[in-house]
Design a protein around this motif. Structure first.
Motif, PDB file in Angstrom:
ATOM      1  N   ARG A  89      -4.074  -4.397 -12.119  1.00  0.00           N
ATOM      2  CA  ARG A  89      -3.341  -4.490 -11.093  1.00  0.00           C
ATOM      3  C   ARG A  89      -2.813  -3.438 -10.433  1.00  0.00           C
ATOM      4  O   ARG A  89      -2.212  -2.580 -10.805  1.00  0.00           O
ATOM      5  CB  ARG A  89      -2.396  -5.587 -10.945  1.00  0.00           C
ATOM      6  CG  ARG A  89      -2.963  -6.906 -11.304  1.00  0.00           C
ATOM      7  CD  ARG A  89      -1.582  -7.966 -11.272  1.00  0.00           C
ATOM      8  NE  ARG A  89      -2.055  -9.053 -12.202  1.00  0.00           N
ATOM      9  CZ  ARG A  89      -1.431  -9.424 -13.306  1.00  0.00           C
ATOM     10  NH1 ARG A  89      -0.317  -8.565 -13.735  1.00  0.00           N
ATOM     11  NH2 ARG A  89      -1.866 -10.454 -13.928  1.00  0.00           N
ATOM     12  N   GLY A  90      -3.166  -3.019  -9.275  1.00  0.00           N
ATOM     13  CA  GLY A  90      -2.667  -1.614  -8.552  1.00  0.00           C
ATOM     14  C   GLY A  90      -3.533  -0.490  -8.820  1.00  0.00           C
ATOM     15  O   GLY A  90      -3.746   0.238  -7.859  1.00  0.00           O
ATOM     16  N   LYS A  91      -4.127  -0.477  -9.777  1.00  0.00           N
ATOM     17  CA  LYS A  91      -4.999   0.859 -10.061  1.00  0.00           C
ATOM     18  C   LYS A  91      -6.737   0.481  -9.825  1.00  0.00           C
ATOM     19  O   LYS A  91      -7.346   1.005  -8.799  1.00  0.00           O
ATOM     20  CB  LYS A  91      -5.259   1.222 -11.482  1.00  0.00           C
ATOM     21  CG  LYS A  91      -5.845   2.450 -11.825  1.00  0.00           C
ATOM     22  CD  LYS A  91      -5.614   3.141 -13.188  1.00  0.00           C
ATOM     23  CE  LYS A  91      -6.127   4.523 -13.487  1.00  0.00           C
ATOM     24  NZ  LYS A  91      -7.593   4.488 -13.072  1.00  0.00           N
ATOM     25  N   ASP A  92      -7.053  -0.699 -10.578  1.00  0.00           N
ATOM     26  CA  ASP A  92      -8.600  -0.929 -10.067  1.00  0.00           C
ATOM     27  C   ASP A  92      -8.658  -2.223  -8.883  1.00  0.00           C
ATOM     28  O   ASP A  92      -9.713  -2.132  -8.126  1.00  0.00           O
ATOM     29  CB  ASP A  92      -9.128  -1.673 -11.308  1.00  0.00           C
ATOM     30  CG  ASP A  92      -9.335  -0.717 -12.464  1.00  0.00           C
ATOM     31  OD1 ASP A  92      -9.536   0.623 -11.986  1.00  0.00           O
ATOM     32  OD2 ASP A  92      -9.178  -1.122 -13.825  1.00  0.00           O
ATOM     33  N   ILE A  93      -7.474  -3.029  -8.868  1.00  0.00           N
ATOM     34  CA  ILE A  93      -7.632  -3.981  -7.811  1.00  0.00           C
ATOM     35  C   ILE A  93      -6.199  -3.852  -7.223  1.00  0.00           C
ATOM     36  O   ILE A  93      -5.182  -3.892  -7.709  1.00  0.00           O
ATOM     37  CB  ILE A  93      -7.771  -5.462  -8.281  1.00  0.00           C
ATOM     38  CG1 ILE A  93      -8.951  -5.614  -9.070  1.00  0.00           C
ATOM     39  CG2 ILE A  93      -7.798  -6.311  -7.151  1.00  0.00           C
ATOM     40  CD1 ILE A  93      -9.280  -6.866  -9.733  1.00  0.00           C
ATOM     41  N   ALA A  94      -5.972  -3.732  -5.728  1.00  0.00           N
ATOM     42  CA  ALA A  94      -4.834  -3.761  -5.197  1.00  0.00           C
ATOM     43  C   ALA A  94      -4.799  -4.841  -4.122  1.00  0.00           C
ATOM     44  O   ALA A  94      -5.968  -5.408  -3.837  1.00  0.00           O
ATOM     45  CB  ALA A  94      -4.715  -2.285  -4.359  1.00  0.00           C
ATOM     46  N   MET A  95      -3.540  -5.597  -3.528  1.00  0.00           N
ATOM     47  CA  MET A  95      -3.612  -6.435  -2.806  1.00  0.00           C
ATOM     48  C   MET A  95      -2.703  -6.201  -1.734  1.00  0.00           C
ATOM     49  O   MET A  95      -1.478  -5.643  -1.975  1.00  0.00           O
ATOM     50  CB  MET A  95      -3.446  -7.650  -3.556  1.00  0.00           C
ATOM     51  CG  MET A  95      -3.573  -9.130  -2.651  1.00  0.00           C
ATOM     52  SD  MET A  95      -3.447 -10.562  -3.807  1.00  0.00           S
ATOM     53  CE  MET A  95      -3.745 -11.659  -2.674  1.00  0.00           C
ATOM     54  N   ILE A  96      -2.860  -6.519  -0.520  1.00  0.00           N
ATOM     55  CA  ILE A  96      -1.808  -6.554   0.559  1.00  0.00           C
ATOM     56  C   ILE A  96      -1.766  -8.024   1.035  1.00  0.00           C
ATOM     57  O   ILE A  96      -2.602  -8.682   1.174  1.00  0.00           O
ATOM     58  CB  ILE A  96      -2.653  -5.732   1.731  1.00  0.00           C
ATOM     59  CG1 ILE A  96      -3.069  -4.369   1.401  1.00  0.00           C
ATOM     60  CG2 ILE A  96      -1.761  -5.766   3.068  1.00  0.00           C
ATOM     61  CD1 ILE A  96      -3.906  -3.838   2.442  1.00  0.00           C
ATOM     62  N   HIS A 121       0.641   4.219 -12.443  1.00  0.00           N
ATOM     63  CA  HIS A 121      -0.880   4.039 -12.635  1.00  0.00           C
ATOM     64  C   HIS A 121      -1.657   5.267 -12.704  1.00  0.00           C
ATOM     65  O   HIS A 121      -2.516   5.527 -13.307  1.00  0.00           O
ATOM     66  CB  HIS A 121      -1.584   3.488 -11.475  1.00  0.00           C
ATOM     67  CG  HIS A 121      -1.270   1.881 -11.434  1.00  0.00           C
ATOM     68  ND1 HIS A 121      -1.533   1.148 -12.365  1.00  0.00           N
ATOM     69  CD2 HIS A 121      -0.426   1.325 -10.701  1.00  0.00           C
ATOM     70  CE1 HIS A 121      -1.146  -0.246 -12.150  1.00  0.00           C
ATOM     71  NE2 HIS A 121      -0.549  -0.151 -11.186  1.00  0.00           N
ATOM     72  N   LEU A 122      -1.088   6.546 -12.117  1.00  0.00           N
ATOM     73  CA  LEU A 122      -1.731   7.849 -12.045  1.00  0.00           C
ATOM     74  C   LEU A 122      -1.251   8.621 -13.066  1.00  0.00           C
ATOM     75  O   LEU A 122      -1.804   9.977 -13.207  1.00  0.00           O
ATOM     76  CB  LEU A 122      -1.931   8.266 -10.810  1.00  0.00           C
ATOM     77  CG  LEU A 122      -2.742   7.569  -9.721  1.00  0.00           C
ATOM     78  CD1 LEU A 122      -2.850   8.435  -8.386  1.00  0.00           C
ATOM     79  CD2 LEU A 122      -4.191   7.206 -10.165  1.00  0.00           C
ATOM     80  N   LYS A 123       0.038   8.304 -13.720  1.00  0.00           N
ATOM     81  CA  LYS A 123       0.648   9.088 -14.582  1.00  0.00           C
ATOM     82  C   LYS A 123       0.964  10.478 -14.354  1.00  0.00           C
ATOM     83  O   LYS A 123       0.975  11.841 -14.777  1.00  0.00           O
ATOM     84  CB  LYS A 123      -0.361   9.492 -15.812  1.00  0.00           C
ATOM     85  CG  LYS A 123      -0.740   8.140 -16.566  1.00  0.00           C
ATOM     86  CD  LYS A 123       0.308   7.241 -17.017  1.00  0.00           C
ATOM     87  CE  LYS A 123      -0.004   5.771 -17.537  1.00  0.00           C
ATOM     88  NZ  LYS A 123       0.797   4.643 -17.666  1.00  0.00           N
ATOM     89  N   LEU A 124       1.384  10.864 -12.778  1.00  0.00           N
ATOM     90  CA  LEU A 124       1.892  12.031 -12.404  1.00  0.00           C
ATOM     91  C   LEU A 124       3.135  12.431 -12.653  1.00  0.00           C
ATOM     92  O   LEU A 124       3.897  11.320 -12.941  1.00  0.00           O
ATOM     93  CB  LEU A 124       1.555  12.007 -10.802  1.00  0.00           C
ATOM     94  CG  LEU A 124      -0.185  11.735 -10.477  1.00  0.00           C
ATOM     95  CD1 LEU A 124      -0.062  11.716  -8.805  1.00  0.00           C
ATOM     96  CD2 LEU A 124      -1.056  12.817 -10.990  1.00  0.00           C
TER      97      LEU A 124
END
Length: 327
Positions: A89-96, A121-124
């Motif tokens: 969730r959030g990385k591969d599938i996102a929802m509005i 999700h991106l580990k920045l």
């Protein structure tokens, strides 16, 4: 073009007062990579529950996916643990969601909410995440993203909040974006801007979109194919042009006829008689038969299958298109 998402025989049920409510009742469809599909139908037909099933967010206790497969890029999401789904969730599938005010945390700034998603999700680093957040806010049309980052949700208009939600959803380059009635709470001008923005971002990032709506005007602006749902089942699948030019299912025809024309000719809008069956009601035969002007004896006795038409480009659940009936 290969499929990104495959839904196979998905069944999501609820138990209420010892009655089984078949919210999603054995549906099958696919979304290709980079494609936008619209899932349409009246309230209560199972559209939103389909999206929640894909996200692994079926309300519990009471709700449960009892059968089927949800395959994203070759992985059956129903085989994943909750911890693994949390990463999806959030990385591969996102929802509005429909109302961004309920999706944004009112006590955190826009910047805090955006950067936390990106960091997770991106580990920045915090600095890199902040730069990414500002870049995404610029992409969705904010002229002063640094100022927006410091604002709280209540300081933004509905259209601005929805743009923030789109920025948040797209910030991790998801493979699939699910948009559940994304423009319902917005005025017509802002609706058009949000739809154009979603289209641009989809093309830029090659993101597939599942658009959930009851508004066929929105569908014609954004979707390439349409999946029509009624009472938990799919009743028609077609390319957007074919659907509007020649709807096959009587329900689809009714939906299209209930939309005002813009050709200047004033005529009385048609409505579909009756109501969607009450959740949990047991219906023999076709679920739409009681509201259908073209129903005949077989419709009240047997449940039609979803038939694939000869050229394979569309499907319909109606005895009017059964080869046996035609002969």
């Amino acid at each position: 073009m290969s499929n990104l998402l495959e839904i196979k025989n998905l069944r999501t049920h609820f138990v209420k007062n010892k009655r089984v409510i078949r919210a999603v009742d054995g549906i099958d469809f696919q979304i290709r990579k980079g494609e936008t599909i619209a899932l349409v139908g009246e309230s209560g037909c199972g559209k939103s529950m389909t999206s929640l099933s894909i996200m692994g967010l079926v309300p519990s206790p009471g709700g449960k996916i009892v059968d089927g497969e949800i395959i994203l890029d070759g992985v059956n999401l129903l085989d994943l643990t909750e911890k693994e789904m949390y990463r999806v969730r959030g990385k591969d599938i996102a929802m509005i969601f429909q109302e961004p005010m309920t999706s944004l945390n009112p006590v955190l700034t826009i910047g805090d909410q955006l950067t936390s998603v990106i960091i997770h999700h991106l580990k920045l680093s915090k600095k890199e995440a902040s730069e990414r957040a500002i870049e995404m806010l610029e992409l969705v049309g904010f002229s002063d993203p640094a100022k927006v980052m410091k604002n709280y949700p209540h300081r933004l208009s509905g259209g601005m909040r929805q743009r923030v939600m789109i920025a948040m959803a797209m910030s991790c380059n998801p493979k699939l974006l699910i948009a559940d009635e994304p423009t319902t709470a917005l005025d017509v001008t802002i609706q058009a801007q949000v739809l154009e923005l979603m289209k641009e971002l989809s093309e830029r990032f090659s993101t597939s979109i599942l658009l959930i709506t009851h508004d066929l005007g929105v569908v014609s602006e954004l979707a390439e194919r349409v999946v029509v749902m009624y009472a938990g089942q799919i009743v028609e699948i077609a390319n957007i042009g074919d659907l509007f030019d020649e709807p096959l299912h009587p329900y689809t025809e009714g939906l299209i006829n209930s939309v005002p024309s813009i050709d200047g000719e004033i005529k009385r809008l048609q409505s579909i008689e009756g109501n969607v069956p009450a959740p949990g009601s047991i219906i023999k035969g076709c679920k739409f038969a009681a509201r259908c002007s073209r129903a005949f004896d077989r419709c009240t006795k047997e449940e039609p299958d979803l038939w694939l038409m000869e050229d394979g480009s569309r499907a319909v659940r109606c005895f009017l298109y059964d080869d046996e009936e035609a002969n």
